[in-house]
Design a protein around this motif. Structure first.
Motif, short mmCIF file in Angstrom:
data_model
loop_
_atom_site.label_atom_id
_atom_site.label_comp_id
_atom_site.label_asym_id
_atom_site.label_seq_id
_atom_site.Cartn_x
_atom_site.Cartn_y
_atom_site.Cartn_z
N GLU A 165 65.97 51.92 11.50
CA GLU A 165 66.12 50.63 12.18
C GLU A 165 67.54 50.48 12.74
O GLU A 165 67.74 49.97 13.84
N LEU A 166 68.50 50.98 11.96
CA LEU A 166 69.90 50.91 12.39
C LEU A 166 70.11 51.72 13.67
O LEU A 166 70.82 51.30 14.58
N ARG A 167 69.46 52.89 13.74
CA ARG A 167 69.61 53.74 14.92
C ARG A 167 69.02 53.03 16.14
O ARG A 167 69.60 53.03 17.22
N ARG A 168 67.86 52.40 15.95
CA ARG A 168 67.26 51.70 17.09
C ARG A 168 68.13 50.51 17.52
O ARG A 168 68.24 50.21 18.70
N LEU A 169 68.77 49.86 16.53
CA LEU A 169 69.67 48.75 16.87
C LEU A 169 70.85 49.27 17.69
O LEU A 169 71.25 48.65 18.69
N ALA A 170 71.41 50.41 17.27
CA ALA A 170 72.56 50.97 18.00
C ALA A 170 72.15 51.32 19.43
O ALA A 170 72.91 51.06 20.38
N ILE A 171 70.94 51.86 19.60
CA ILE A 171 70.47 52.17 20.95
C ILE A 171 70.30 50.88 21.75
O ILE A 171 70.67 50.80 22.92
N GLY A 172 69.80 49.86 21.09
CA GLY A 172 69.65 48.55 21.75
C GLY A 172 71.00 48.00 22.20
O GLY A 172 71.12 47.47 23.31
N CYS A 173 72.02 48.14 21.36
CA CYS A 173 73.36 47.65 21.70
C CYS A 173 73.88 48.38 22.94
O CYS A 173 74.66 47.83 23.72
N ALA A 174 73.49 49.64 23.08
CA ALA A 174 73.96 50.42 24.24
C ALA A 174 73.21 50.03 25.51
O ALA A 174 73.82 49.86 26.56
N VAL A 175 71.89 49.88 25.41
CA VAL A 175 71.12 49.66 26.64
C VAL A 175 71.14 48.21 27.11
O VAL A 175 70.87 47.94 28.27
N ILE A 176 71.51 47.29 26.21
CA ILE A 176 71.49 45.88 26.62
C ILE A 176 72.53 45.60 27.70
O ILE A 176 72.40 44.66 28.48
N GLY A 177 73.55 46.46 27.78
CA GLY A 177 74.57 46.31 28.82
C GLY A 177 74.15 46.89 30.16
O GLY A 177 74.91 46.84 31.11
#
Lengths: 511, 257
Positions: A165-177
């Motif tokens: 879940e943490l990895r998916r969150l990190a990917i989300g933090c990257a793509v949200i920009g």
């Protein structure tokens, strides 16, 4: 419309401060809008270093001496930065660069701010810093959370998420920009099948929308097989950090670059002699009877994680446990050595209940490989790391590194994982795969009766997998049991006697 | 997350920060052991109402017990201005003045430490960050302030992680003080090394996510505040200034220094 590369780089050389040899030599990479590129290489080939250079985390001020150039095309307004390794090299504004080139490190937790206490807050962090209006922020958070499959966890604390879940969150933090280039280092590490599918769909959607995606991996996986092009980096010796080959996947699969570098190619890796026949008549070395457990406290899920787990593992047996991210697999392993204690039920090691026995005493019989090696490693050198706790007489005192017997055992364990040459290195400065192998060395050095391995294959190249196979084979040969938590079903099916699935708090056989 | 009506987590972080600072300043300015003792008891009562009371009290004990022991040894036995000797021990002497000085200094330090620990263990970091940023503080300065104020809770979590890794490899921590001290010694160096190692990585991640950018930041969530809290912060600041002014006036014009 500009059809040139979105990002181009030529790393003539990159050396870490104080290093004898460059980590990267003569590597070229160019990515275009809508492309998917895979950078493949074995452990220590410089994949992560290249990713960090492309993300502007290394050049200029941090870590080393770079010669070469980085070029942002199209949306980056043609910015080109040349480096000659001198102190007057240009500095890149990390935020301005990250607006075009987003990066998710192999250690996903490093991406997080640590100053936000919910998943929604963490996703919002980058947008808040850009001054994005609240309404727009809420819209993008909701959209991104759905894309990464965390829509139901927006109120959870990031510290309470599972590794996947943490990895998916990190990917989300990257793509949200909404970057034009996305760099992902081992994006599938610790992800379950559903999570990996979610990330794959997200990346396909991004490339369809024109984002250039670059994945860095030590294994050929389903996603990298669909890549537009591959770049293979060499591992060790004169080929270390060099670009061995680049081109379309089919051409590289036919060549020998992948094998020379140690990249794991499914179907071609040799099957290790892990499975012994097992001692089917022997008494179980590990038993769990009706184990129930739940977390409590701020940010934790209110649902009980383990709801009556029953398990018996015999000497010489290899048991694999799979299950969705957040299903409690790591929690289950931590019950074995007493780092977590059942709320109800009991854990028995060699027939004796663990209730009331300190974790430090149980460590003699149960060796736990943590999911994240950074949480397992704390010493100043690899040798001290493995030697910690090997002295049995004075548990509280650090064993004397000069103690011949302890030193001998520690060096033997380091040699078993191929890290004898790194005995003086700082554990946290080793490549991620070597850190995992070092953590494995700390476990096998103790020769425990139960090896509890949490995601042992993550980030390992072919050599690393061979080391793991050998370690498990030797352990089972002397009568130890192995309980392995993994999302790598192919590996689990090939190596384990039994495969169980943890879901909704109970274990069930996988058909 | 919180329990009881006295939970500090529900307050605006600037209110609890102002409260902690005001308690420390006023107690220092008052310099009366009886006053310090009363405030310390009040703080203890308030701490016990918080969810993380046990963690805060453990941290306070870890800081204060060695400090109080050192004060007692130093001033209880070797106080140069001590006249009323209660017990002579060769070159050292237990004096009434020395004990009172140690008591006064110890209680004041206790108030200071407990007030700020109470703040650190109850503050919601995202809200503090947002509140300070909204008042125009530079992001890097805000991060340093927040990191410093929450260092102990963060270190406590990190130590728990290191201890888990060490226990998984055979460290047995007994209940005795000696055993705990030895364990603390084993965890101190890894704690510092891991904090230093992570800080570099974290700084890069924060920079890449635009934390140091100069543009005005927006905020997803509003920080709870109210007119009474706004008024309370100002009253506390006025009380602080008044306490310092009275203290300076007494020192200048012949009062008890």
């Amino acid at each position: 419309m500009n059809h040139g590369p979105l990002l181009a780089a030529h790393v003539e050389s990159f050396s870490f401060h104080g290093a004898q040899t460059p980590a990267l030599r003569d590597v070229r990479l160019s990515v275009e809008a809508g492309s998917l590129t895979a950078v493949l290489g074995g452990s220590g080939s410089g994949k992560s270093t290249l990713a960090r250079i492309l993300a502007a985390w290394l050049p200029g001020s941090h870590g080393g001496e770079l010669r070469g150039r980085l070029e942002l095309g199209a949306h980056g307004a043609g910015a080109r930065v040349d480096f000659d390794g001198g102190s007057d090299d240009p500095r890149i504004d990390p935020a301005a660069w990250a607006a075009h080139v987003a990066y998710v490190p192999q250690d996903a937790a490093a991406m997080l701010s640590t100053v936000r206490d919910t998943v929604a807050g963490e996703l919002a962090f980058g947008l808040e810093n850009l001054g994005v209006p609240v309404a727009e922020m809420r819209r993008r958070i909701a959209e991104t959370a759905e894309l990464i499959g965390l829509g139901g966890l927006l109120g959870r604390g990031p510290a309470t998420l599972s590794g996947g879940e943490l990895r998916r969150l990190a990917i989300g933090c990257a793509v949200i920009g909404q970057p034009s280039v996305l760099l992902l280092d081992e994006p599938f590490a610790s992800l379950d099948a559903a999570g990996a599918g979610t990330v794959e769909r997200l990346l396909w959607r991004l490339t369809a929308d024109g984002t250039a995606v670059v994945v860095f991996s030590s294994a050929v996986d389903g996603l990298s097989r669909t890549a537009t092009s591959w770049t293979v980096l060499g591992t060790g010796g004169p080929e270390g950090g060099r670009q061995l080959a680049a081109g379309p996947p089919d051409a590289l699969l036919a060549g020998d670059a992948l094998a020379r570098s140690g990249v794991v190619v499914p179907g071609t890796a040799p099957q290790g002699p892990v499975r012994n026949s097992g001692h089917t008549d022997a008494a179980p070395v590990l038993e769990l009877k009706g184990v129930r457990f739940g977390y409590h406290g701020p940010g934790a899920s209110e649902r009980e994680t383990l709801r009556g787990v029953e398990l018996a593992v015999r000497p010489g047996e290899v048991l694999a446990v799979t299950g969705p991210n957040g299903s409690g697999k790591s929690t289950l392993l931590r019950q074995l050595n007493g780092l977590l204690r059942p709320r109800a039920g009991s854990v028995l090691i060699q027939g004796l209940p663990t209730h009331g026995i300190p974790t430090g005493v149980l460590a003699v019989d149960v060796g736990l490989l943590f999911q994240d090696p950074r949480f397992q490693l704390f010493e100043r050198t690899a040798l001290r790391e493995v030697a910690f706790g090997l002295g049995t007489k004075r548990r509280l005192l650090r064993p004397n590194p000069e103690d011949a017997r302890v030193r001998e055992r520690a060096l033997a364990a380091l040699a078993a994982v191929g890290l004898e040459a790194q005995s003086g290195s700082h554990p946290l400065e080793l490549p991620a795969s070597s850190r995992r192998l070092l953590a494995l060395a700390t476990v096998i050095a103790r020769e425990p009766a139960v090896l509890a391995l949490d995601e042992p294959t993550v980030g390992l190249d072919r050599h690393g997998l061979e080391v793991l196979d050998t370690a498990m084979a030797e352990a089972t040969a002397r009568g130890a049991a192995v309980v392995m938590v993994t999302h790598d079903l192919a590996y689990a099916r090939a190596r384990a006697h039994r495969l169980l699935r943890l879901d909704n708090g109970v274990l069930a056989p996988v058909e | 997350m919180s329990r009881g009506s006295l939970s500090l987590e529900r307050l605006n972080p600037l209110t609890t920060l102002t409260g902690a600072a005001a308690v420390a300043v006023i107690t220092t300015a008052a310099a009366q052991w009886a006053f310090s003792l009363t405030v310390l008891c009040g703080l203890l009562f308030l701490t016990l109402q918080q969810v993380r009371a046990a963690a805060a009290l453990r941290a306070a004990a870890a800081i204060l017990l060695p400090f109080w022991a050192a004060l007692l040894l130093l001033h209880g036995l070797f106080f140069p201005e001590g006249r009323t000797v209660l017990m002579a021990l060769g070159p050292a002497a237990v004096t009434r003045e020395g004990l009172l000085f140690a008591l006064d200094a110890g209680l004041r330090t206790g108030v200071f430490v407990l007030a700020f620990l109470l703040f650190s263990f109850t503050v919601r970091v995202p809200e503090l960050l947002t509140a300070l940023s909204a008042r125009g503080f530079p992001p890097r300065l805000v991060f340093v302030i927040v990191s410093a104020l929450t260092l102990l809770p963060a270190a406590a979590q990190r130590i728990a992680r290191i201890r888990a890794a060490q226990e998984a490899r055979g460290l047995v921590i007994g209940r005795s003080l000696a055993s705990r001290l030895l364990a603390a010694r084993l965890q101190a160096v890894p704690l510092v090394l891991s904090l230093v190692h992570e800080s570099g990585e974290r700084a890069q991640a924060l920079d890449a996510r635009g934390f140091s950018g100069r543009q005005r930041h927006s905020s997803l969530g509003a920080v709870p505040d109210s007119a009474p809290q706004w008024a309370a912060r100002r009253v506390l600041l006025v009380l602080c200034l008044a306490a310092v002014a009275v203290r300076v006036a007494l020192a200048l014009f012949g009062g008890r220094a």
